[in-house]
Design a protein around this motif. Structure first.
Motif, PDB file in Angstrom:
ATOM      1  N   GLU A 608       0.810  -1.222   0.000  1.00 34.39           N
ATOM      2  CA  GLU A 608       0.000   0.000   0.000  1.00 34.39           C
ATOM      3  C   GLU A 608       0.841   1.268   0.000  1.00 34.39           C
ATOM      4  O   GLU A 608       0.366   2.328  -0.376  1.00 34.39           O
ATOM      5  N   ASN A 609       2.096   1.153   0.395  1.00 33.05           N
ATOM      6  CA  ASN A 609       2.935   2.351   0.377  1.00 33.05           C
ATOM      7  C   ASN A 609       3.450   2.681  -1.019  1.00 33.05           C
ATOM      8  O   ASN A 609       3.909   3.782  -1.280  1.00 33.05           O
ATOM      9  N   SER A 610       3.432   1.699  -1.906  1.00 31.25           N
ATOM     10  CA  SER A 610       3.967   1.923  -3.245  1.00 31.25           C
ATOM     11  C   SER A 610       2.892   2.113  -4.300  1.00 31.25           C
ATOM     12  O   SER A 610       3.167   2.628  -5.378  1.00 31.25           O
ATOM     13  N   CYS A 611       1.666   1.675  -4.002  1.00 36.37           N
ATOM     14  CA  CYS A 611       0.615   1.706  -5.016  1.00 36.37           C
ATOM     15  C   CYS A 611       0.275   3.147  -5.369  1.00 36.37           C
ATOM     16  O   CYS A 611       0.040   3.974  -4.491  1.00 36.37           O
ATOM     17  N   ALA A 612       0.257   3.425  -6.673  1.00 40.80           N
ATOM     18  CA  ALA A 612      -0.061   4.779  -7.136  1.00 40.80           C
ATOM     19  C   ALA A 612      -1.546   4.896  -7.464  1.00 40.80           C
ATOM     20  O   ALA A 612      -2.004   5.950  -7.873  1.00 40.80           O
ATOM     21  N   GLY A 613      -2.261   3.801  -7.320  1.00 42.25           N
ATOM     22  CA  GLY A 613      -3.700   3.843  -7.585  1.00 42.25           C
ATOM     23  C   GLY A 613      -4.039   3.958  -9.061  1.00 42.25           C
ATOM     24  O   GLY A 613      -5.021   4.586  -9.430  1.00 42.25           O
ATOM     25  N   CYS A 614      -3.231   3.331  -9.928  1.00 39.52           N
ATOM     26  CA  CYS A 614      -3.490   3.456 -11.373  1.00 39.52           C
ATOM     27  C   CYS A 614      -4.669   2.590 -11.803  1.00 39.52           C
ATOM     28  O   CYS A 614      -5.197   2.747 -12.891  1.00 39.52           O
ATOM     29  N   MET A 615      -5.065   1.650 -10.943  1.00 36.70           N
ATOM     30  CA  MET A 615      -6.257   0.821 -11.144  1.00 36.70           C
ATOM     31  C   MET A 615      -6.155  -0.169 -12.303  1.00 36.70           C
ATOM     32  O   MET A 615      -7.168  -0.738 -12.708  1.00 36.70           O
ATOM     33  N   LYS A 633      -7.128   5.501  -2.035  1.00 38.72           N
ATOM     34  CA  LYS A 633      -6.813   5.494  -3.463  1.00 38.72           C
ATOM     35  C   LYS A 633      -5.722   4.482  -3.816  1.00 38.72           C
ATOM     36  O   LYS A 633      -4.748   4.796  -4.519  1.00 38.72           O
ATOM     37  N   VAL A 649      -0.458  -9.481 -10.583  1.00 40.96           N
ATOM     38  CA  VAL A 649       0.973  -9.264 -10.350  1.00 40.96           C
ATOM     39  C   VAL A 649       1.665  -8.948 -11.670  1.00 40.96           C
ATOM     40  O   VAL A 649       2.461  -8.015 -11.770  1.00 40.96           O
ATOM     41  N   CYS A 652       0.488  -5.327 -12.841  1.00 37.72           N
ATOM     42  CA  CYS A 652       0.811  -4.105 -12.081  1.00 37.72           C
ATOM     43  C   CYS A 652       2.014  -3.410 -12.713  1.00 37.72           C
ATOM     44  O   CYS A 652       3.133  -3.917 -12.680  1.00 37.72           O
ATOM     45  N   PRO A 653       1.796  -2.231 -13.299  1.00 37.69           N
ATOM     46  CA  PRO A 653       2.870  -1.604 -14.050  1.00 37.69           C
ATOM     47  C   PRO A 653       3.958  -0.976 -13.186  1.00 37.69           C
ATOM     48  O   PRO A 653       5.006  -0.612 -13.695  1.00 37.69           O
ATOM     49  N   SER A 654       3.707  -0.864 -11.876  1.00 30.29           N
ATOM     50  CA  SER A 654       4.784  -0.301 -11.067  1.00 30.29           C
ATOM     51  C   SER A 654       5.258  -1.277 -10.008  1.00 30.29           C
ATOM     52  O   SER A 654       5.917  -0.897  -9.047  1.00 30.29           O
ATOM     53  N   GLY A 655       4.918  -2.547 -10.199  1.00 36.30           N
ATOM     54  CA  GLY A 655       5.491  -3.596  -9.364  1.00 36.30           C
ATOM     55  C   GLY A 655       5.083  -3.540  -7.900  1.00 36.30           C
ATOM     56  O   GLY A 655       5.872  -3.910  -7.030  1.00 36.30           O
ATOM     57  N   CYS A 656       3.865  -3.092  -7.620  1.00 34.19           N
ATOM     58  CA  CYS A 656       3.427  -2.995  -6.222  1.00 34.19           C
ATOM     59  C   CYS A 656       2.731  -4.258  -5.766  1.00 34.19           C
ATOM     60  O   CYS A 656       2.433  -4.416  -4.598  1.00 34.19           O
TER      61      CYS A 656
END
Lengths: 676, 321
Positions: A608-615, A633, A649, A652-656
């Motif tokens: 949850e600290n890395s997720c940018a919420g790109c959905m 978000k 997994v 996820c484009p930012s590896g979160c």
């Protein structure tokens, strides 16, 4: 830093050792970084082998274990359990499949040995990156919601109730029995449908573990396996089922008469009614849509009834909004109250069985059959009502003019097996067409019966015999045609003309008084609504998609939601009942009272600290385990629902999102070592 | 002790990163006050021999921008590495290869053929292409070797920190300088920017539907772009979800989608592959033919997904040429 890895090599009798040089593997493995010891065993999955593994691991105290043996599909679980006996976290273990993937498929022993070495190297590297995973358990509710009280839903509800489960059986109609309640006799043994069904229906009504909720629809479903909460909308019927004894005194005085949907508009009913004599529960329903008290305005109500074809212009004169209390006055038990409102019932349950049945393809889409235009053209279900003793003709085979038909054409495959409409075979039409032929022959002796078919689909124990018995009948004519059917039904002055081209290319002009169509079986109207609400997927044809065509026919993509009967695909009563029983079995094993629900540990984890919420991940999960937390978000993985498939997994484009036990680091380490 | 020595150098780059330093505006005075610049070919008159004469590790920090594609660039990078305590890969090209890295889809021969012989603007009747050694009357002239492959800085020398971006934005540069001067540095190898995807701060995020779905892929010149709506929701490829945050959404604010200059987050191995995987996930189509048609509508997919990151990716370069 060194990590103590223990390697166990299983010879699998001679399965592995015959094709792979075990000594060389031992030498090779002992030289690998981090490997503390290498031991071989003749048959690690045997009792001796497992005992050895447990005691050796307890003694050697490795930090990681690699087992070089067969496919993990066969024995990974076995070895995980064995390692647990040695108090060793079973996820700090990696299995190398050198049997199916090497010994059995690589003929050259030297090449096989080299291949096995690469796999061992990869596993040893990977296992050092493994994390200990702990199983989690949650409390769960073992009550069950069954949607649909046809043969499949009833069977499921009864079996579950017998096992002591609380069952909420929700039925949109006011009666139980589903479509079968409309049938007179069933193929192939021409058994009386109501005699067959009634004992079951009685059980449903009287089982203390079943709460039957009729005239109701499920309107909201939240939660997951073991913890669903649902909202059920119950239509106000204005009749108190506790007080009503089903005497029927209220029907007669009701001034409103409309077409009876149960009989597909072939008969009339009152605004307060039971759909057919013998309907269970035997409690009438006050249809607020047509009762004069509930009319919104005179004109609106009348117009609606006119539009729906429920009344004629002439009849519409009788409909004036009024404070009618005719039924209430007639009731001797004070069972009728008019101030009832629709209710929303809330229930908590652990599993859901969907058994909402089917509908028929609308044959008016195919104008050549004349359905909807020519009065004496019926669908199979309409014909079932005509044949039924509780139907519009009291079980006499009459045309609309009250005459017995002298000829009858039954047409198979209407909209079925047709690329333009429904590509599939509905599977039951051939047999019910034969049933119709048999019944028509009985009801209208001497009438000519034309059975216009394309191919026979009569699998099963008694069905061929059933077909053969009809082929012997003199007045039953079978006309074999090609698909798509080239049939045209036309209204002549006295009768209908049915022209069809048979397989030889010959045109057969037939005269028939009545025509019965066997349209394709299609998903019930509610299928897509429930599919959306329950998040279960539907297949190409709109039926609910089963978990696996062969191996998981009543499972869905959502854990804890099962399907049974025709909502999964066309089938006969026997098949529906079998699926109802299967679904009950699934529920019984999925949730056991007193047993906590063990959650999968190899699941996705969102950081949850890395997720940018790109959905990107939201909506991808086949198990609907990922939700978007609108406050924070970010994406949140529901650890109960996640099955660890890794779809999110990978996306996820930012590896979160991390797939536990299949981290990128672990997978890359494995690949790099294999390719070294 | 004197002020810490600082060097700036450029390799295969456009010069934008040098501009970015100048773009610090008045802040540059703070930098100049705090440090002694010992090498900055674009702005100050130092020679290579000035660097060579410094002791090993004497330069506190070298900011090197640009990718490595010639022998000279490699030589200078190695020289600066030797003389510097810290090396910061400055900007997208040094960090992940950048736009010059797209040359890895071809090789030296193809580049020379085009640039010196076949490009329509050429006038080269003698068909002369650059040679590493050329004999002229006064002696031998040399040119640095031009490599087949473009490298990121850390594929050639050890790099301590990365300042991402094309070019790095002033606030990140200042933060990095302040961190270096104060010695308050993160773990070696850190990219000095937030470790979340760009969507985190993108103002268009609120317009992105929960179930993003793409039915058609369009290019920016083909549609009137809604200045407030998520690009992906408009069918425009935006690498934002696969790109590190910290740029200040300069492109997004100019109504242009993200091209990925900040590279991926620390958790992603291959930015282009990750984005492709994400994009494929939100194509809203089940029919295989249709999916193929939609994906085929992406012009130059490798160039789009690896706009900045080809040399740093698992692909590195095209091999079948």
């Amino acid at each position: 830093m060194q990590i103590r890895v223990g390697v166990y090599i299983c010879k699998c009798g001679t399965n592995i050792s015959e094709n792979i040089d075990i000594d060389e593997l031992i030498q090779f493995s002992s030289r690998l970084e981090n490997v503390a010891y290498v031991k071989d065993q003749p048959l690690l999955c045997s009792e001796d082998g497992k005992n050895f593994l447990a005691s050796d691991v307890a003694q050697e105290k490795p930090e990681r274990v690699v087992i070089v043996a067969c496919t993990p599909k066969e024995h990974e679980k076995t070895f995980r359990n064995t390692l647990l006996r040695a108090d060793f976290n079973p996820y700090l273990f990696q299995m190398v499949n050198v049997r199916e993937q090497v010994a059995w498929v690589t003929a050259d022993k030297a090449a096989a040995t080299e291949k096995a070495k690469a796999y061992i190297r990869a596993a040893v590297k990977r296992v050092t990156l493994h994390e200990p995973l702990e199983k989690k358990e949650i409390e769960c509710n073992t009550d069950v919601l069954v949607i649909g009280a046809g043969p499949a839903g009833m069977e499921a509800a009864l079996l579950l109730a017998k096992a002591g489960r609380k069952v909420y059986l929700v039925e949109k109609n006011s009666f139980v029995g589903g479509r079968v309640a409309r049938y007179e006799e069933v193929f192939p043994k021409m058994e009386c449908a109501s005699c067959m069904l009634e004992p079951k229906m009685d059980e449903i009504l009287h089982d203390e573990n079943i709460e039957l909720i009729t005239s109701s629809e499920v309107v909201e479903v939240l939660g997951y396996l073991g913890n669903f909460s649902v909202k059920i909308k119950k239509r106000a019927t204005c009749v108190d089922k506790e007080k009503c004894i089903g005497c029927g005194a209220c029907y007669e005085p009701c001034p409103v008469s409309v077409r009876n949907e149960f009989d597909y508009h072939l008969s009339d009913r009152k605004a307060i009614h039971v759909p057919y004599t013998g309907a269970l529960p035997n409690v009438p329903v006050l249809d607020q849509g047509h009762c004069l008290r509930f009319a919104k305005t005179d004109s609106a109500m009348v117009q609606e009834a006119l539009d729906l074809g429920l009344i004629t212009q002439e009849e519409s004169e009788n409909y004036k909004k009024q404070d009618c209390t005719a039924c209430q006055e007639a009731c001797m038990f004070d069972a009728i109250t008019y101030d009832r409102q629709d209710e929303i019932l809330e229930r908590n349950i652990g599993c859901i069985i969907v058994a909402i049945g089917f509908e028929l393809f609308d044959p008016s889409v195919l104008p050549q059959f004349g359905y909807g235009k020519i009065p004496e053209v019926y669908t199979g279900l309409e014909f079932e009502r005509i044949l039924s003793q509780t139907g519009p003709t009291g079980g006499k085979l009459f045309m609309k003019n009250g005459q017995e038909p002298r000829s009858l054409a039954i047409i198979h495959c209407v909209g079925s097996r047709d690329k333009k409409h429904k590509e599939y075979c509905s599977g039951v039409c051939c047999l019910y067409a034969l049933k119709f032929a048999r019944l028509a022959e009985k009801h209208a002796p001497g009438a000519k019966i034309y059975d216009i078919y394309a191919d026979w689909c009569v699998p099963g124990k008694d069905n061929q015999e059933f077909l053969d018995s009809l082929k012997e009948k003199k007045n039953v004519y079978f006309i074999h045609t090609n698909l798509p059917l080239s049939v045209a039904v036309k209204q002549n002055k006295d009768s209908l003309s049915v022209s069809c081209v048979d397989v030889s290319g010959k045109e057969n002009p037939l005269a028939a008084d009545m025509v019965v169509l066997c349209p394709a079986i299609i998903p019930a109207r509610d299928t897509s609504r429930l599919s959306e609400m329950l998040l279960i997927t539907s297949g190409r044809d709109g039926f609910f998609a089963e978990g696996h065509t062969k191996l998981a026919p009543v499972s869905t993509n959502i854990e804890g939601v099962f399907i049974a009967g025709c909502c999964q695909g066309p089938k006969d009563i026997q098949g529906s009942v079998a699926q109802g029983a299967a679904a009950a079995g699934q529920v019984l094993s999925a949730l056991v009272p007193g047993r906590k629900l063990e959650l999968d540990v190899i699941i996705a984890e969102a950081d949850e600290n890395s997720c940018a919420g790109c959905m990107t991940c939201i909506g991808l999960c086949p198990y609907k385990a990922i939700m978007f937390d609108k406050e924070k978000k970010i994406a949140v993985v529901n650890t109960v629902l996640c099955k660890g498939c890794g779809t999110c997994v990978a996306a996820c484009p930012s590896g979160c999102l991390t797939g536990k036990h299949f981290t990128e680091e672990q997978i890359f380490a494995e690949i790099e070592e294999v390719l070294k | 002790m004197g002020k810490p020595k600082v060097a700036f150098y450029w390799c295969a780059s456009c010069g934008g990163c040098e501009e970015a330093v100048v773009d610090l505006a008045e802040d540059i005075l703070k930098v100049v006050e705090a440090v002694e610049i010992v090498f900055w070919p674009v702005a100050m008159d130092f020679k290579v021999k000035d660097v060579e004469s410094l002791g090993d590790g004497e330069i506190a920090v070298s900011f090197i921008n640009g990718a490595i594609r010639t022998g000279e660039q490699e030589h200078m990078a190695k020289l600066l590495r030797k003389k510097s305590g810290l090396v910061v890969a400055f900007g997208a090209c040094a960090h992940i290869g950048g736009i010059p890295g797209l040359a890895n889809f071809v090789n030296r021969e193809k580049i020379f053929d085009w640039v010196y012989l076949n490009a329509p603007s050429n006038d080269n009747p003698g068909k002369i292409i650059p040679q590493e050694k050329t004999q002229v009357e006064v002696g031998e002239l040399t040119l640095p070797k031009f490599y087949d492959t473009v490298y990121t800085l850390d594929q050639v020398i050890d790099v301590d920190y990365y300042l991402p971006g094309c070019a790095p934005p002033p606030d990140l540069i200042m933060k990095a300088v302040e961190a270096i001067l104060s010695g308050n540095l993160p773990e070696k190898g850190t990219v000095l920017a937030p470790d979340k995807a760009l969507c985190d701060t993108c103002k268009r995020k609120t317009t992105k539907p929960e179930h993003a779905s793409i039915k058609e892929i369009r290019r920016v010149h083909e549609v009137m772009l809604d200045p407030d709506r998520c690009f992906l929701d408009q069918g425009i490829i935006c690498l934002g979800p696969a790109t590190r945050d910290g740029c200040g959404e300069r492109c997004i604010n100019a109504n242009m989608p993200c091209r990925g200059c900040f590279g991926s987050t620390s958790r992603v191995e291959d930015q282009g592959a990750k984005f492709l995987s994400a994009l494929a996930s939100i194509i809203d189509m089940n029919d295989e033919e249709e999916i193929k048609r939609i994906m085929d509508s992406i012009v130059d997919p490798a160039g789009v997904f690896y706009f900045y990151s080809l040399p740093a990716s698992m692909l590195r370069r095209r091999l079948d040429i």
